[in-house]
Design a protein around this motif. Structure first.
Motif, short mmCIF file in Angstrom:
data_model
loop_
_atom_site.label_atom_id
_atom_site.label_comp_id
_atom_site.label_asym_id
_atom_site.label_seq_id
_atom_site.Cartn_x
_atom_site.Cartn_y
_atom_site.Cartn_z
N PRO A 1 35.42 54.00 44.75
CA PRO A 1 36.84 54.22 45.07
C PRO A 1 37.56 52.89 45.33
CG PRO A 1 35.45 55.78 46.25
CD PRO A 1 34.52 54.79 45.61
N THR A 2 38.65 52.68 44.62
CA THR A 2 39.35 51.39 44.65
C THR A 2 40.85 51.62 44.74
OG1 THR A 2 37.60 50.37 43.32
CG2 THR A 2 39.71 49.22 43.42
N VAL A 3 41.51 50.83 45.57
CA VAL A 3 42.96 50.89 45.73
C VAL A 3 43.52 49.50 45.49
CG1 VAL A 3 44.86 51.31 47.34
CG2 VAL A 3 42.84 52.79 47.39
N LYS A 4 44.57 49.40 44.70
CA LYS A 4 45.26 48.13 44.50
C LYS A 4 46.31 47.98 45.58
CE LYS A 4 47.49 45.37 40.87
NZ LYS A 4 48.46 44.66 41.72
N LEU A 5 46.26 46.90 46.33
CA LEU A 5 47.27 46.67 47.35
C LEU A 5 48.63 46.46 46.70
CD1 LEU A 5 45.48 44.40 50.00
CD2 LEU A 5 45.45 46.88 49.75
N ALA A 6 49.67 47.00 47.32
CA ALA A 6 51.01 46.93 46.75
C ALA A 6 51.79 45.72 47.25
CB ALA A 6 51.78 48.21 47.08
N SER A 7 51.37 45.14 48.37
CA SER A 7 52.18 44.10 49.02
C SER A 7 51.93 42.70 48.46
CB SER A 7 51.88 44.09 50.52
OG SER A 7 50.50 43.90 50.75
N VAL A 8 50.79 42.51 47.79
CA VAL A 8 50.45 41.21 47.23
C VAL A 8 49.85 41.42 45.85
CG1 VAL A 8 50.04 40.12 49.49
CG2 VAL A 8 48.15 41.26 48.31
N ASP A 9 49.70 40.34 45.10
CA ASP A 9 49.17 40.44 43.75
C ASP A 9 47.64 40.43 43.74
OD1 ASP A 9 51.70 40.47 42.62
OD2 ASP A 9 51.77 38.30 42.35
N ALA A 10 47.07 41.25 42.88
CA ALA A 10 45.65 41.18 42.49
C ALA A 10 44.67 41.29 43.65
CB ALA A 10 45.38 39.88 41.72
N ALA A 11 45.00 42.11 44.66
CA ALA A 11 44.08 42.38 45.77
C ALA A 11 43.67 43.84 45.71
CB ALA A 11 44.75 42.06 47.11
N TYR A 12 42.36 44.09 45.81
CA TYR A 12 41.82 45.43 45.63
C TYR A 12 40.91 45.79 46.79
CZ TYR A 12 43.64 45.01 40.90
OH TYR A 12 44.47 44.84 39.83
N LEU A 13 41.14 46.98 47.36
CA LEU A 13 40.33 47.51 48.44
C LEU A 13 39.30 48.46 47.83
CD1 LEU A 13 39.71 48.09 51.47
CD2 LEU A 13 41.48 49.89 51.34
N ALA A 14 38.02 48.14 48.01
CA ALA A 14 36.95 48.95 47.44
C ALA A 14 36.11 49.54 48.58
CB ALA A 14 36.05 48.10 46.54
N THR A 15 35.72 50.81 48.41
CA THR A 15 34.94 51.52 49.42
C THR A 15 33.54 51.79 48.89
OG1 THR A 15 36.93 52.58 50.30
CG2 THR A 15 34.81 53.57 50.86
N PHE A 16 32.55 51.21 49.57
CA PHE A 16 31.14 51.40 49.22
C PHE A 16 30.50 52.22 50.34
CE2 PHE A 16 32.55 47.60 47.15
CZ PHE A 16 31.86 47.52 45.95
N VAL B 1 35.89 43.31 39.06
CA VAL B 1 35.74 44.04 40.33
C VAL B 1 36.34 45.44 40.33
CG1 VAL B 1 35.69 41.88 41.61
CG2 VAL B 1 37.85 43.12 41.42
N VAL B 2 37.12 45.82 39.33
CA VAL B 2 37.76 47.13 39.33
C VAL B 2 37.02 48.04 38.35
CG1 VAL B 2 39.92 48.39 38.98
CG2 VAL B 2 39.98 46.03 39.82
N PRO B 3 36.55 49.20 38.80
CA PRO B 3 35.72 50.03 37.93
C PRO B 3 36.48 50.82 36.86
CG PRO B 3 35.94 51.05 40.08
CD PRO B 3 36.58 49.70 40.18
N ALA B 4 37.67 51.30 37.21
CA ALA B 4 38.42 52.14 36.25
C ALA B 4 39.90 51.85 36.39
CB ALA B 4 38.13 53.62 36.50
N ALA B 5 40.47 51.21 35.40
CA ALA B 5 41.89 50.88 35.44
C ALA B 5 42.41 50.60 34.05
CB ALA B 5 42.14 49.66 36.34
N THR B 6 43.72 50.68 33.91
CA THR B 6 44.39 50.31 32.67
C THR B 6 45.53 49.36 33.01
OG1 THR B 6 45.82 52.27 32.83
CG2 THR B 6 43.84 52.44 31.46
N ALA B 7 46.01 48.63 32.01
CA ALA B 7 47.14 47.73 32.21
C ALA B 7 47.90 47.60 30.90
CB ALA B 7 46.68 46.36 32.70
N THR B 8 49.15 47.20 31.02
CA THR B 8 50.05 47.17 29.87
C THR B 8 50.05 45.80 29.19
OG1 THR B 8 51.85 46.60 31.40
CG2 THR B 8 51.59 48.91 30.80
#
Length: 275
Positions: free
Chosen positions: A158-173, A29-36
């Motif tokens: 456009p996608t934002v990762k919510l900071a208050s909970v794990d693995a929730a993403y706000l996407a704008t279409f 569900v996330v179009p552009a991201a990186t992780a460690t």
């Protein structure tokens, strides 16, 4: 001799990895991201940049600066995405710096990500607006390359990762916004928990309507339709409240009552499965 038989199907290929829910989110569900991530000492204790995707659909890239990038959004050709990705990662380590992995074979009986990654290293996600993370930090960017990167970025939702909970993403279409929230728990238990809340009219995310859910990599990703006037801060607050309700519902073990069974049937009827 190693077997070249395709691995058996694994329902939850990322189970046991730090951030399982985020692994699935970056894959689906996330179009552009990186992780460690980092490999174990046995595999060189090498830092790895997990990415949503790479140019040309490459499975992996060994950049000129020595950084190895492993892409998640590739079509799986076996029944175990973890084993397939581990094979891609090990192959990328063998490449010369500045070289991409372009073709892969069946991983056979080789290790899985759970075998080669250090499970104490957190899977910390960074969401990007485009794909500059493909480049080395000091790489010169020609006009042609910049135009290519800008073209790729133009297609990013456009996608934002919510900071208050794990693995929730706000996407704008366009004018519509959705929260897609990945939960690393048993599929059936989460559907039961959502059904309990839905029957009580408690499955909303603040003012946001619960739309349904899809399944991927053995876990469930519920989706909410966010009203345009709702701020990210309001969504964050609502997510914390809903997380408490869902966690409590997951702990319930009584059989579903008639209303909850009807709610569950409705959820399942409009559910999409991504494998």
């Amino acid at each position: 001799m190693a077997s070249h038989t395709a691995p058996e199907f694994v329902l939850r290929p990322f189970e046991g990895l730090p951030g399982e829910a985020d692994w699935v989110a970056l894959r689906e569900v996330v179009p552009a991201a990186t992780a460690t991530a980092r490999t174990t000492a046995e595999h060189g204790a090498r830092d790895v940049l997990i990415t949503t995707n790479l140019p040309g659909g490459w499975p992996a890239l060994h950049r000129g600066d020595g950084v190895v990038l492993l892409a998640l959004q590739n079509q799986a050709s076996t029944g175990d995405a973890s084993r397939e990705l581990a094979a891609n990662l090990l192959a990328a380590f063998e490449l010369e710096p500045g070289t991409s992995l372009t073709t892969v074979g069946l991983p056979g009986s080789g290790p899985r990500l759970q075998d080669i990654l250090d499970l104490t290293v957190p899977f910390e996600v960074t969401v990007h607006e485009g794909f500059d993370y493909w480049l080395e930090a000091d790489q010169e960017v020609s006009d042609e390359l910049r135009a290519s990167l800008d073209d790729a970025a133009a297609g990013v939702i456009p996608t934002v990762k919510l900071a208050s909970v794990d693995a929730a993403y706000l996407a704008t279409f366009g004018s519509r916004r959705y929260v897609r929230w990945s939960w690393a728990v048993d599929e059936e238990k989460l559907i039961d928990a959502i059904a309990r809340l839905h029957a009580r009219r408690e499955a909303r995310l603040g003012d946001a309507r619960f739309l349904g859910a899809f399944r991927s990599s053995g876990i469930v990703v519920p989706v909410w339709d966010i009203e345009s006037k709702t701020t990210v801060e309001e969504i964050e607050t609502a997510a914390v409240a809903l997380e408490k309700l869902l966690t409590a519902a997951l702990a319930e073990d009584a059989p579903l009552d008639a209303n909850e069974r009807r709610a569950r049937a409705g959820i399942v009827a409009r559910q999409l499965t991504l494998r």
